[in-house]
Design a protein around this motif. Structure first.
Motif, PDB file in Angstrom:
ATOM      1  N   PRO A 130      17.851   7.280  -1.907  1.00 46.54           N
ATOM      2  CA  PRO A 130      18.424   5.978  -2.500  1.00 46.54           C
ATOM      3  C   PRO A 130      17.994   4.998  -1.321  1.00 46.54           C
ATOM      4  CG  PRO A 130      20.058   7.768  -2.570  1.00 46.54           C
ATOM      5  CD  PRO A 130      18.740   8.318  -1.904  1.00 46.54           C
ATOM      6  N   ALA A 131      17.696   5.185   0.152  1.00 49.43           N
ATOM      7  CA  ALA A 131      17.397   4.372   0.802  1.00 49.43           C
ATOM      8  C   ALA A 131      15.932   3.671   0.493  1.00 49.43           C
ATOM      9  CB  ALA A 131      17.469   4.712   2.253  1.00 49.43           C
ATOM     10  N   LEU A 132      14.932   4.491   0.028  1.00 48.79           N
ATOM     11  CA  LEU A 132      13.588   4.237  -0.238  1.00 48.79           C
ATOM     12  C   LEU A 132      13.556   3.433  -1.510  1.00 48.79           C
ATOM     13  CD1 LEU A 132      11.518   7.329   0.784  1.00 48.79           C
ATOM     14  CD2 LEU A 132      11.820   5.185   2.054  1.00 48.79           C
ATOM     15  N   ALA A 133      14.232   3.850  -2.392  1.00 48.64           N
ATOM     16  CA  ALA A 133      14.449   3.223  -3.532  1.00 48.64           C
ATOM     17  C   ALA A 133      14.715   1.694  -3.429  1.00 48.64           C
ATOM     18  CB  ALA A 133      15.362   3.660  -4.552  1.00 48.64           C
ATOM     19  N   ALA A 134      15.642   1.266  -2.636  1.00 49.33           N
ATOM     20  CA  ALA A 134      16.117   0.114  -2.170  1.00 49.33           C
ATOM     21  C   ALA A 134      15.104  -0.638  -1.543  1.00 49.33           C
ATOM     22  CB  ALA A 134      17.489  -0.068  -1.154  1.00 49.33           C
ATOM     23  N   LEU A 135      14.304   0.137  -0.486  1.00 51.62           N
ATOM     24  CA  LEU A 135      13.240  -0.414   0.301  1.00 51.62           C
ATOM     25  C   LEU A 135      11.933  -0.972  -0.769  1.00 51.62           C
ATOM     26  CD1 LEU A 135      11.629  -0.973   2.933  1.00 51.62           C
ATOM     27  CD2 LEU A 135      10.958   1.444   3.025  1.00 51.62           C
ATOM     28  N   ALA A 136      11.711  -0.110  -1.698  1.00 52.39           N
ATOM     29  CA  ALA A 136      10.518  -0.308  -2.701  1.00 52.39           C
ATOM     30  C   ALA A 136      11.135  -1.719  -3.614  1.00 52.39           C
ATOM     31  CB  ALA A 136      10.558   0.748  -3.697  1.00 52.39           C
ATOM     32  N   GLY A 176       0.798  -1.216  -0.086  1.00 56.20           N
ATOM     33  CA  GLY A 176      -0.120  -0.047  -0.219  1.00 56.20           C
ATOM     34  C   GLY A 176       0.761   1.253   0.110  1.00 56.20           C
ATOM     35  N   LEU A 177       0.017   2.534   0.333  1.00 51.88           N
ATOM     36  CA  LEU A 177       0.606   3.507   0.101  1.00 51.88           C
ATOM     37  C   LEU A 177       1.368   4.108   1.310  1.00 51.88           C
ATOM     38  CD1 LEU A 177       1.237   6.223  -1.466  1.00 51.88           C
ATOM     39  CD2 LEU A 177      -0.927   7.177  -0.580  1.00 51.88           C
ATOM     40  N   LEU A 178       2.617   4.709   1.035  1.00 47.81           N
ATOM     41  CA  LEU A 178       3.442   5.179   2.403  1.00 47.81           C
ATOM     42  C   LEU A 178       3.959   6.612   2.065  1.00 47.81           C
ATOM     43  CD1 LEU A 178       4.739   5.088   5.334  1.00 47.81           C
ATOM     44  CD2 LEU A 178       6.719   3.902   4.074  1.00 47.81           C
ATOM     45  N   ARG A 179       3.503   7.543   2.638  1.00 48.75           N
ATOM     46  CA  ARG A 179       4.021   9.033   2.272  1.00 48.75           C
ATOM     47  C   ARG A 179       4.937   9.128   3.234  1.00 48.75           C
ATOM     48  NH1 ARG A 179       0.934  13.414   2.169  1.00 48.75           N
ATOM     49  NH2 ARG A 179       1.742  14.098   0.438  1.00 48.75           N
ATOM     50  N   LEU A 194      15.426   2.324   7.273  1.00 51.11           N
ATOM     51  CA  LEU A 194      16.350   3.507   7.083  1.00 51.11           C
ATOM     52  C   LEU A 194      17.349   3.339   8.336  1.00 51.11           C
ATOM     53  CD1 LEU A 194      13.418   5.823   6.465  1.00 51.11           C
ATOM     54  CD2 LEU A 194      15.345   5.570   4.976  1.00 51.11           C
ATOM     55  N   GLU A 195      16.922   3.101   9.670  1.00 52.89           N
ATOM     56  CA  GLU A 195      17.909   2.923  10.403  1.00 52.89           C
ATOM     57  C   GLU A 195      19.153   2.302  10.124  1.00 52.89           C
ATOM     58  OE1 GLU A 195      18.099   2.502  15.321  1.00 52.89           O
ATOM     59  OE2 GLU A 195      16.489   1.451  14.392  1.00 52.89           O
ATOM     60  N   TYR A 209      10.397  -4.481  -1.235  1.00 50.92           N
ATOM     61  CA  TYR A 209       8.948  -4.631  -1.110  1.00 50.92           C
ATOM     62  C   TYR A 209       8.098  -4.248  -2.093  1.00 50.92           C
ATOM     63  CZ  TYR A 209      10.504  -5.608   3.824  1.00 50.92           C
ATOM     64  OH  TYR A 209      11.218  -6.062   4.940  1.00 50.92           O
ATOM     65  N   PRO A 210       7.827  -5.242  -3.225  1.00 51.95           N
ATOM     66  CA  PRO A 210       7.304  -4.678  -4.336  1.00 51.95           C
ATOM     67  C   PRO A 210       5.887  -4.168  -4.346  1.00 51.95           C
ATOM     68  CG  PRO A 210       8.271  -6.869  -5.004  1.00 51.95           C
ATOM     69  CD  PRO A 210       8.402  -6.459  -3.518  1.00 51.95           C
ATOM     70  N   ALA A 211       5.362  -4.432  -3.294  1.00 50.64           N
ATOM     71  CA  ALA A 211       3.687  -4.057  -3.198  1.00 50.64           C
ATOM     72  C   ALA A 211       3.685  -2.880  -2.336  1.00 50.64           C
ATOM     73  CB  ALA A 211       3.059  -5.168  -2.368  1.00 50.64           C
ATOM     74  N   LEU A 212       4.724  -2.222  -1.932  1.00 45.25           N
ATOM     75  CA  LEU A 212       4.705  -1.145  -1.265  1.00 45.25           C
ATOM     76  C   LEU A 212       4.914   0.355  -1.943  1.00 45.25           C
ATOM     77  CD1 LEU A 212       4.831   0.027   1.671  1.00 45.25           C
ATOM     78  CD2 LEU A 212       7.327   0.092   1.876  1.00 45.25           C
TER      79      LEU A 212
END
Length: 305
Positions: free
Chosen positions: A112-118, A95-98, A291-292, A121-124
């Motif tokens: 860059p961190a959020l790109a790696a997170l996405a 789902g959506l995370l703003r 992120l931590e 987790y492809p559904a995020l």
């Protein structure tokens, strides 16, 4: 009330209020303006109340619209949390995370961190906004703020995810022309390049030194609301700056900048900040933990706001 409001119409309504208009909401959601207008009209009909004052450029809430917004946001959040709670894959958020953060830190570290997170987790679905101003998380619809510096809002939850500090520095050429200050109070007579930080009074620097916290009023011919511009001005010899070690570390190591008054520092840890009602959100929890770990393991200094 004529009919029961639909959940997706309540979600759309929250978006329209956050984006302050139909056109911006339509662009964000990938739908037409006419669709947004129609769904809001159906929601108003279902509730039997006018929710928005419309102009050609923006919308504003009616008194009843304020009440509906509070309930709509709560309902949408609760439904999202329900879906997470019953998910078979608790550690696979969807789902959506703003997310919001400041511009320099966002481009160089959080982005860059959020790109790696996405990718993990492809559904995020992650939306990142870079904002060099104070942010109202609840009012603007953000679930997470990655903030450098103090957290003062008592109604928010904060978790320190990285240690950091700001230091004073200037180009050797500037110090050769104007001299090196020996006391913090002497900064008032120097050309200081001021940035409008989220967590700092404009033109007032408070640092911890040998005698505890001290504050000095500073100024100069140059100021900006962007840390990268301020750093470039300092490198060009235009004045003294107060910047994060992540931002100026490479320039200090290369001798392009020299630390001024090294006994003084300003605490500027990195915090994950989120509304209390989202404290059990799997999306927020996974993002904060990611992120931590990212900030603790990715090597090399990077700019901070």
């Amino acid at each position: 009330m004529n009919n029961k409001p639909l959940l997706e119409d309540l979600r759309l309504y929250c978006t329209v209020v956050r984006r302050r208009g139909f056109a911006a909401s339509a662009r964000e959601l990938g739908v037409s303006n006419a669709y947004v207008s129609k769904r809001i009209a159906l929601l108003e009909d279902a509730l039997g109340a006018k929710l928005l004052h419309r102009t050609t450029r923006s919308v504003s809430l009616t008194e009843q619209g304020e009440v509906v917004l509070q309930w709509a946001q709560r309902i949408v959040d609760d439904v999202d949390r329900l879906a997470e709670a019953v998910s078979a894959e608790k550690m696979a958020p969807a789902g959506l995370l703003r997310v919001c953060t400041s511009s320099g830190f966002g481009r160089n570290r959080v982005g860059p961190a959020l790109a790696a997170l996405a990718e993990r987790y492809p559904a995020l679905e992650i939306q990142l906004e870079l904002l060099d101003r104070p942010v109202d998380l609840v009012g603007e619809g953000f679930q997470l703020d990655i903030r450098v510096g103090a957290v003062r809002e008592p109604d928010l939850i904060s978790r320190r995810i990285a240690c950091n500090e700001r230091v004073l520095c200037a180009a050797p050429a500037y110090l050769a022309r104007h001299g090196t200050p020996a006391r913090l109070a002497e900064l008032a007579q120097h050309r200081c390049i001021v940035i409008r930080e989220r967590d700092q009074d404009f033109g007032r620097w408070t640092l911890s030194g040998p005698d505890g916290p001290e504050t000095v009023k500073v100024g100069g011919p140059l100021s900006a609301n962007n840390g990268e511009v301020v750093r470039q001005w300092a490198l060009a010899g235009h004045g003294i700056i107060l910047r994060s070690r992540w931002d100026v570390g490479p320039a200090l190591a290369r001798g392009e900048l020299a630390q001024v008054l090294p006994a003084y520092r300003q605490e500027a840890d990195v915090w994950a900040v989120y509304p209390s009602r989202l404290s059990s959100s799997a999306k927020v929890r996974v993002c904060v933990e990611f992120l931590e770990a990212w900030l603790g393991t990715v090597s090399g200094p990077a700019p901070a706001p």
